[in-house]
Design a protein around this motif. Structure first.
Motif, short mmCIF file in Angstrom:
data_model
loop_
_atom_site.label_atom_id
_atom_site.label_comp_id
_atom_site.label_asym_id
_atom_site.label_seq_id
_atom_site.Cartn_x
_atom_site.Cartn_y
_atom_site.Cartn_z
N ALA A 217 -10.92 121.46 21.88
CA ALA A 217 -11.12 121.54 23.33
C ALA A 217 -10.13 120.63 24.04
O ALA A 217 -9.88 119.51 23.60
CB ALA A 217 -12.56 121.16 23.67
N GLY A 218 -9.58 121.13 25.14
CA GLY A 218 -8.63 120.35 25.92
C GLY A 218 -7.18 120.60 25.57
O GLY A 218 -6.28 120.12 26.27
N SER A 219 -6.91 121.35 24.51
CA SER A 219 -5.52 121.63 24.12
C SER A 219 -4.90 122.65 25.08
O SER A 219 -5.58 123.56 25.56
CB SER A 219 -5.49 122.18 22.69
OG SER A 219 -4.18 122.60 22.34
N PRO A 220 -3.58 122.54 25.34
CA PRO A 220 -2.93 123.47 26.28
C PRO A 220 -2.51 124.79 25.64
O PRO A 220 -1.47 125.34 25.96
CB PRO A 220 -1.71 122.67 26.74
CG PRO A 220 -1.35 121.84 25.56
CD PRO A 220 -2.67 121.46 24.92
N VAL A 221 -3.32 125.31 24.71
CA VAL A 221 -3.02 126.61 24.11
C VAL A 221 -3.36 127.72 25.10
O VAL A 221 -4.04 127.48 26.10
CB VAL A 221 -3.80 126.81 22.79
CG1 VAL A 221 -3.38 125.77 21.76
CG2 VAL A 221 -5.30 126.73 23.03
N ARG A 222 -2.89 128.93 24.82
CA ARG A 222 -3.16 130.09 25.67
C ARG A 222 -3.56 131.26 24.78
O ARG A 222 -3.15 131.34 23.62
CB ARG A 222 -1.92 130.47 26.49
CG ARG A 222 -1.48 129.44 27.50
CD ARG A 222 -0.10 129.75 28.04
NE ARG A 222 0.00 131.02 28.73
CZ ARG A 222 0.19 131.16 30.05
NH1 ARG A 222 0.28 130.07 30.79
NH2 ARG A 222 0.29 132.34 30.60
N ASP A 223 -4.32 132.20 25.38
CA ASP A 223 -4.73 133.36 24.60
C ASP A 223 -3.80 134.55 24.77
O ASP A 223 -4.08 135.64 24.26
CB ASP A 223 -6.17 133.76 24.95
CG ASP A 223 -6.36 134.10 26.43
OD1 ASP A 223 -5.34 134.22 27.15
OD2 ASP A 223 -7.52 134.25 26.85
N ASP A 224 -2.67 134.37 25.48
CA ASP A 224 -1.72 135.48 25.62
C ASP A 224 -0.52 135.32 24.69
O ASP A 224 0.48 136.04 24.83
CB ASP A 224 -1.25 135.63 27.06
CG ASP A 224 -0.66 134.36 27.66
OD1 ASP A 224 -0.76 133.29 27.01
OD2 ASP A 224 -0.12 134.42 28.77
N ARG A 303 5.04 125.60 26.11
CA ARG A 303 4.18 124.46 25.80
C ARG A 303 2.98 124.90 24.97
O ARG A 303 2.55 124.19 24.05
CB ARG A 303 3.72 123.78 27.10
CG ARG A 303 4.87 123.13 27.87
CD ARG A 303 4.36 122.19 28.95
NE ARG A 303 3.71 122.87 30.06
CZ ARG A 303 4.32 123.25 31.17
NH1 ARG A 303 5.63 123.04 31.32
NH2 ARG A 303 3.65 123.84 32.13
N ALA A 304 2.43 126.08 25.27
CA ALA A 304 1.29 126.58 24.49
C ALA A 304 1.72 126.89 23.06
O ALA A 304 0.97 126.63 22.10
CB ALA A 304 0.72 127.84 25.15
N ALA A 305 2.93 127.44 22.88
CA ALA A 305 3.42 127.70 21.53
C ALA A 305 3.60 126.39 20.77
O ALA A 305 3.28 126.29 19.57
CB ALA A 305 4.75 128.46 21.59
N GLY A 306 4.12 125.35 21.45
CA GLY A 306 4.25 124.06 20.82
C GLY A 306 2.91 123.45 20.45
O GLY A 306 2.76 122.84 19.39
#
Length: 370
Positions: A217-224, A303-306
């Motif tokens: 929780a809190g990570s800057p990941v994305r679902d796209d 950033r989400a990929a990183g």
């Protein structure tokens, strides 16, 4: 489309096929000037937790004298250039981190008894000018790594972290006894990078899949983001291309991973890609991201990929495997091999396997026949 969105997409598409990169000597940038406050002296009821977090994530954890890039931290950095600076912020006051001296630059901060922020400052200037605009890609990926590393470790040292843009907010959760950090490896050795020829345990593959699907929780990941995993020589698992989101699913059986060598930018003597056990290809749709989130949408994709890559790197380290991030690829052919939609662009490639030899010791045995 606004001028800002158009400029963001123009930048995104220059980062793909046909980009020009001429790496040279990374420039040396001077350290910030001013008095230093050791991290061990941070006051307040959770000053010690913040200090532990900054030490574990953002300071050099070891040096390898034989390695060309010998500064190792809890996250990977292109050419070990450390293109992200951290700044501790309380209200309107800010203290840059001096990672080598493990200190803050400036006067003694107030007692850390309430929420604080860690600001992430891009330092693209630490990469050589030959990277041109592609240096921005590498910097944004590193921002994602750093933000995700802060979120991962915060939960273990008694803090709650949430990353939004270029800021990670911290709050106190309670006392904690943090476990030791796993010993991260990118597989480098005096004879290049290659994986152990023995089959990879199935548990390592499962750990990678969990890291993609269950970020903290809190990570800057994305679902796209779209992830495709090339698998080779894993115990009990057929070779081929697999979808990862939602669980592991075979989409194309066959020798997927060896075919990537032809679209890879390094020769086998440098990185022996065909020996790897796993290759995670992450792509995204820059136009859709910019349409939905504005001009910063493409950077947020990177950033989400990183961030996703950081979680995979951490999972690999816990499993005793290495995780080597890469962007030295022929993007179009790689996107085609991974079956990416036409609107998608390559964001990241991760190469994983079990290190040859014992951990970080010298391995003087020959590589497999090339």
């Amino acid at each position: 489309m606004t001028a800002g969105a158009a400029a963001a997409l123009a930048a995104a598409y220059t980062h793909g096929p046909g980009r020009l990169v001429e790496p040279g000597e990374s420039p040396r940038t001077p350290a910030a000037e001013g008095p230093r406050v050791p991290l061990t002296a941070l006051p307040g009821r959770f000053g010690a937790a913040v200090a532990r977090l900054l030490v574990d994530v953002a300071t050099p954890l070891r040096w390898e004298p034989w390695n060309q890039y010998n500064d190792h931290r809890a996250y990977p950095s292109a050419r070990a250039a450390a293109t992200v600076d951290l700044v501790l912020a309380v209200g309107a006051r800010r203290w840059p981190l001096d990672p080598v001296r493990r200190a803050l630059v400036g006067d003694r901060p107030p007692a850390l008894d309430g929420p604080v922020r860690v600001e992430l400052v891009r330092r693209r200037d630490r990469l050589s000018p030959g990277y041109r605009e592609f240096g921005d890609v590498l910097t944004e990926l590193e921002v994602g790594h750093v933000a995700a590393a802060l979120v991962e470790r915060a939960a273990q040292v008694g803090l709650v972290a949430r990353a939004e843009g270029l800021t990670v907010s911290l709050a106190f959760a309670g006392p904690a006894e943090p476990p030791p950090l796993p010993r991260r490896s990118s597989g480098s050795g005096p004879r290049g990078i290659a994986a152990d020829p023995r089959p990879l345990p199935r548990g390592t593959l499962d750990a990678v899949v969990r890291a993609v699907n269950h970020p903290p929780a809190g990570s800057p990941v994305r679902d796209d983001l779209r992830h495709r995993l090339a698998v080779r020589n894993v115990e009990g698992v057929a070779d081929g291309w697999y979808a990862v989101t939602g669980g592991l699913r075979l989409v194309e059986p066959g020798p997927a991973l060896p075919s990537l060598q032809a679209v890879f930018g390094h020769p086998p003597g440098t990185i022996h890609l065909a020996s790897m056990n796993l290759a995670l290809v992450t792509t995204g749709d820059p136009a859709a991201a910019v349409a939905g989130d504005g001009p910063d949408g493409y950077r947020a994709l990177l950033r989400a990929a990183g961030a996703t890559a950081q979680h995979v790197c951490t999972a690999a380290a816990h499993a005793g495997a290495f995780c080597r991030p890469a962007r030295s690829t022929h993007d179009g052919p790689l996107e085609a091999l991974a079956g990416a939609p036409a609107s998608h662009s390559l964001l990241y490639l991760l190469l994983l396997g079990r290190p040859r030899g014992a951990g970080f010791a010298y391995d003087l045995t020959p590589l497999e026949a090339r």
